[in-house]
Design a protein around this motif. Structure first.
Motif, PDB file in Angstrom:
ATOM      1  N   GLY A  34       1.054  -1.302   0.586  1.00 59.77           N
ATOM      2  CA  GLY A  34       0.124  -0.194  -0.070  1.00 59.77           C
ATOM      3  C   GLY A  34       0.995   1.194  -0.185  1.00 59.77           C
ATOM      4  N   GLN A  35       2.000   1.181   0.552  1.00 65.52           N
ATOM      5  CA  GLN A  35       2.544   2.634   0.373  1.00 65.52           C
ATOM      6  C   GLN A  35       3.065   2.726  -1.054  1.00 65.52           C
ATOM      7  N   ARG A  36       3.443   3.866  -1.571  1.00 67.44           N
ATOM      8  CA  ARG A  36       3.502   4.233  -2.854  1.00 67.44           C
ATOM      9  C   ARG A  36       5.035   4.294  -2.706  1.00 67.44           C
ATOM     10  N   LEU A  37       5.895   4.041  -3.549  1.00 66.83           N
ATOM     11  CA  LEU A  37       7.268   4.487  -4.260  1.00 66.83           C
ATOM     12  C   LEU A  37       7.266   5.915  -4.512  1.00 66.83           C
ATOM     13  N   PRO A  38       8.831   6.363  -3.996  1.00 62.97           N
ATOM     14  CA  PRO A  38       8.993   7.305  -4.635  1.00 62.97           C
ATOM     15  C   PRO A  38       8.533   7.146  -6.329  1.00 62.97           C
ATOM     16  N   THR A  39       8.697   9.043  -6.333  1.00 55.30           N
ATOM     17  CA  THR A  39       8.553   9.319  -8.158  1.00 55.30           C
ATOM     18  C   THR A  39       9.419   8.970  -8.910  1.00 55.30           C
ATOM     19  N   GLU A  40       9.027   8.420 -10.018  1.00 58.39           N
ATOM     20  CA  GLU A  40      10.891   8.060 -11.176  1.00 58.39           C
ATOM     21  C   GLU A  40      12.013   9.249 -10.798  1.00 58.39           C
ATOM     22  N   PRO A  41      11.242  10.077 -11.006  1.00 58.27           N
ATOM     23  CA  PRO A  41      12.411  11.148 -10.384  1.00 58.27           C
ATOM     24  C   PRO A  41      13.210  11.146  -9.823  1.00 58.27           C
ATOM     25  N   GLU A  42      12.671  10.552  -8.147  1.00 62.40           N
ATOM     26  CA  GLU A  42      13.096  11.236  -7.182  1.00 62.40           C
ATOM     27  C   GLU A  42      14.254   9.638  -7.133  1.00 62.40           C
ATOM     28  N   LEU A  43      13.542   8.302  -7.273  1.00 58.77           N
ATOM     29  CA  LEU A  43      14.907   7.558  -7.301  1.00 58.77           C
ATOM     30  C   LEU A  43      15.561   7.731  -8.266  1.00 58.77           C
ATOM     31  N   ALA A  44      15.277   8.195  -9.801  1.00 58.03           N
ATOM     32  CA  ALA A  44      16.586   8.285 -10.766  1.00 58.03           C
ATOM     33  C   ALA A  44      17.785   8.659 -10.124  1.00 58.03           C
ATOM     34  N   GLY A  70       1.651  -6.122  -3.896  1.00 59.32           N
ATOM     35  CA  GLY A  70       1.204  -4.841  -3.727  1.00 59.32           C
ATOM     36  C   GLY A  70       2.292  -3.588  -4.345  1.00 59.32           C
ATOM     37  N   ILE A  71       2.835  -4.229  -5.324  1.00 55.26           N
ATOM     38  CA  ILE A  71       4.004  -3.066  -6.265  1.00 55.26           C
ATOM     39  C   ILE A  71       2.738  -2.239  -7.108  1.00 55.26           C
ATOM     40  N   GLY A  72       2.943  -0.640  -6.485  1.00 60.16           N
ATOM     41  CA  GLY A  72       2.021   0.473  -7.139  1.00 60.16           C
ATOM     42  C   GLY A  72       3.327   0.913  -8.003  1.00 60.16           C
ATOM     43  N   SER A  73       2.601   2.093  -8.790  1.00 58.32           N
ATOM     44  CA  SER A  73       2.937   2.801  -9.564  1.00 58.32           C
ATOM     45  C   SER A  73       3.976   4.197  -9.353  1.00 58.32           C
ATOM     46  N   ALA A  74       5.416   3.680  -9.563  1.00 61.70           N
ATOM     47  CA  ALA A  74       6.288   4.564  -9.369  1.00 61.70           C
ATOM     48  C   ALA A  74       5.884   6.485  -9.523  1.00 61.70           C
ATOM     49  N   SER A  75       5.066   6.517 -10.566  1.00 67.92           N
ATOM     50  CA  SER A  75       4.517   7.750 -11.222  1.00 67.92           C
ATOM     51  C   SER A  75       3.280   8.129 -10.002  1.00 67.92           C
ATOM     52  N   GLY A  76       2.879   7.846  -9.284  1.00 70.51           N
ATOM     53  CA  GLY A  76       2.161   8.350  -8.094  1.00 70.51           C
ATOM     54  C   GLY A  76       0.678   7.911  -8.071  1.00 70.51           C
ATOM     55  N   GLN A  77       0.271   7.458  -9.467  1.00 72.42           N
ATOM     56  CA  GLN A  77      -1.144   6.583  -9.899  1.00 72.42           C
ATOM     57  C   GLN A  77      -1.615   5.753  -9.400  1.00 72.42           C
TER      58      GLN A  77
END
Length: 79
Positions: A34-44, A70-77
């Motif tokens: 359920g936790q969102r990944l950091p955004t793509e720019p943040e991870l990059a 529960g792997i979510g979208s890195a874009s936060g969507q």
């Protein structure tokens, strides 16, 4: 912060290194369901790789069956 990736000298493609690190964090419960990944720019920026590398790694995580859920979208969507 030091990157957990092996770098460009490794024979393992960068996107696979990112994929492996994300899976490690999920299995270690550093990333929880359920936790969102950091955004793509943040991870990059965090790992010193291109956003396309991050996107490809996340794409691999979402298409290959894994023992994690529960792997979510890195874009936060939301999916």
């Amino acid at each position: 912060m030091t990157s957990p990736l092996d770098g460009k000298r490794s024979r393992v493609p960068l996107y696979r290194q990112v994929e492996r690190e994300l899976l490690r964090r999920i299995r270690a419960r550093e990333l929880t369901p359920g936790q969102r990944l950091p955004t793509e720019p943040e991870l990059a920026a965090q790992w010193g790789v291109n956003q396309l590398t991050i996107r490809q790694a996340i794409g691999e995580l979402t298409i290959v069956p894994r023992d994690v859920v529960g792997i979510g979208s890195a874009s936060g969507q939301s999916q």
